[in-house]
Write an enzyme that holds these catalytic residues in place. Structure first.
Site, PDB file in Angstrom:
ATOM      1  N   MET A  30      57.596  40.243 -28.244  1.00 16.28           N
ATOM      2  CA  MET A  30      56.919  40.060 -27.021  1.00 16.28           C
ATOM      3  C   MET A  30      57.441  40.752 -25.773  1.00 16.28           C
ATOM      4  SD  MET A  30      54.865  36.623 -27.659  1.00 16.28           S
ATOM      5  CE  MET A  30      55.959  35.524 -27.199  1.00 16.28           C
ATOM      6  N   HIS A  37      66.650  41.176 -30.226  1.00 12.12           N
ATOM      7  CA  HIS A  37      65.754  41.982 -30.615  1.00 12.12           C
ATOM      8  C   HIS A  37      66.515  43.487 -30.793  1.00 12.12           C
ATOM      9  CE1 HIS A  37      63.218  39.539 -27.641  1.00 12.12           C
ATOM     10  NE2 HIS A  37      62.548  39.821 -28.349  1.00 12.12           N
ATOM     11  N   GLN A  61      48.531  33.350 -29.337  1.00 18.22           N
ATOM     12  CA  GLN A  61      49.456  32.540 -30.102  1.00 18.22           C
ATOM     13  C   GLN A  61      50.165  31.446 -28.884  1.00 18.22           C
ATOM     14  OE1 GLN A  61      51.823  36.005 -30.976  1.00 18.22           O
ATOM     15  NE2 GLN A  61      53.934  34.515 -30.537  1.00 18.22           N
ATOM     16  N   ARG A 187      63.203  32.960 -23.280  1.00 22.28           N
ATOM     17  CA  ARG A 187      62.840  31.760 -22.672  1.00 22.28           C
ATOM     18  C   ARG A 187      64.072  31.090 -22.126  1.00 22.28           C
ATOM     19  NH1 ARG A 187      58.667  31.355 -26.837  1.00 22.28           N
ATOM     20  NH2 ARG A 187      56.639  31.487 -25.740  1.00 22.28           N
TER      21      ARG A 187
END
Ligand code: AMP
Length: 282
Positions: A30, A37, A61, A187
């Site tokens: 995302m 990642h 989602q 996050r």
């Protein structure tokens, strides 16, 4: 590096890679790319002739009141990171392009989605399974790479691939952590200084659970009690969404520990919902 914005162009690109006889590795993301990642991307590059990264913040989602609107979208930085890592193509469709069909069809994986994050975020894994199925059909990879950080997600994709007979190999990559143990996450940007300092307490609590179980504790409830107490001690203002000991394969909560388990938690620290887990092989 090619930037591809339409499903059709992505499919054509994938077909040309097939024609050349090169293998392709795929890392769905995302965006807001970080060391977690990049570990997946490096692994994909080392095992394939071509590497494709998708960057798509998938609205389906996210539940009502979740952070879809505020999710970080630093596309230029992401593009630079992909370029530096030697990615061959970035697939980054707009939402309207991704969901251009009537949307009559979705993929629902049952049973293993009834615990952990699936229980706390109704509809989340239906959104994940559907978008990943669509991404697989656009990118047509030989192998796809996912992080253990989202352990339940991996099991859901594994079920999707098995149940729908998709010819794709899945690779689960280890959790990448900051030096203090906090699992790297897009996050983590939501945390202020003191929240960030306290957040590694989640991993420490899971480690306490792991050492209890490795030390012979068979009672799942006792391990969970200790984990929750430890989280509350390090993060007094947090809200534990869930913390538990789950069967490593079917993800059901475990009362009597006798086979491999995953110790997992989701904790709200301020605005951030942080997840982490440890797989314990017995
Ligand atoms: P996301 O962009 O959060 O959807 O994550 C994309 C992929 O990166 C998923 O397969 C995640 O499990 C993986 N990932 C995210 N954070 C980490 C991490 N700290 N370590 C390993 N993999 C990660």
């Amino acid at each position: 590096m090619d930037i591809i914005k339409t499903k059709k162009k992505m499919q054509e690109w994938a077909d040309s890679v097939r024609k050349e006889g090169a293998s392709s590795g795929f890392v769905p993301t995302m965006g807001a790319l970080h060391a977690g990642h990049s570990s997946l991307i490096k692994r994909a590059r080392s095992e394939n002739g071509r590497t494709v990264v998708s960057i798509f913040v998938n609205p389906t989602q996210f539940g009502p009141g979740e952070d879809f609107g505020s999710y970080p979208r630093p596309f230029d930085e992401d593009r630079r990171m992909c370029e530096k890592l030697g990615v061959d193509a970035v697939f980054c469709p707009e939402t309207a392009e991704m969901y251009s069909g009537p949307g009559y069809t979705s993929v629902r994986v049952s049973s293993i989605t009834s615990s952990m994050c699936g229980k706390m975020r109704p509809g989340h894994f239906e959104g994940v399974a559907t978008v990943v199925a669509k991404l697989f059909n656009c990118v047509k990879p030989d192998k796809a790479y996912f992080g253990q950080k989202d352990y339940q997600q991996f099991r859901v994709i594994e079920a999707l691939v098995r149940d729908l007979d998709l010819d794709i190999d899945l690779v689960m990559c280890p959790v990448v952590r900051d030096d203090d143990g906090l699992a790297v996450s897009s996050r983590n940007k939501y945390l202020d200084g003191s929240q960030r300092a306290a957040a590694p307490g989640i991993y420490r609590a899971l480690l306490e659970g792991e050492s209890m179980i490795k030390g012979g504790e068979k009672n799942g409830a006792l391990a969970v009690k200790r984990i929750k107490e430890s989280i509350k001690k390090s993060l007094p203002g947090c809200r534990i969404d869930y913390a538990g000991v789950f069967d490593a394969l079917d993800l059901s909560p475990v009362k009597n520990i006798g086979a491999d388990v995953v110790i997992a938690a989701a904790v709200y620290v301020g605005k951030a919902r942080l997840i982490d887990n440890i797989l314990v092989k017995l």
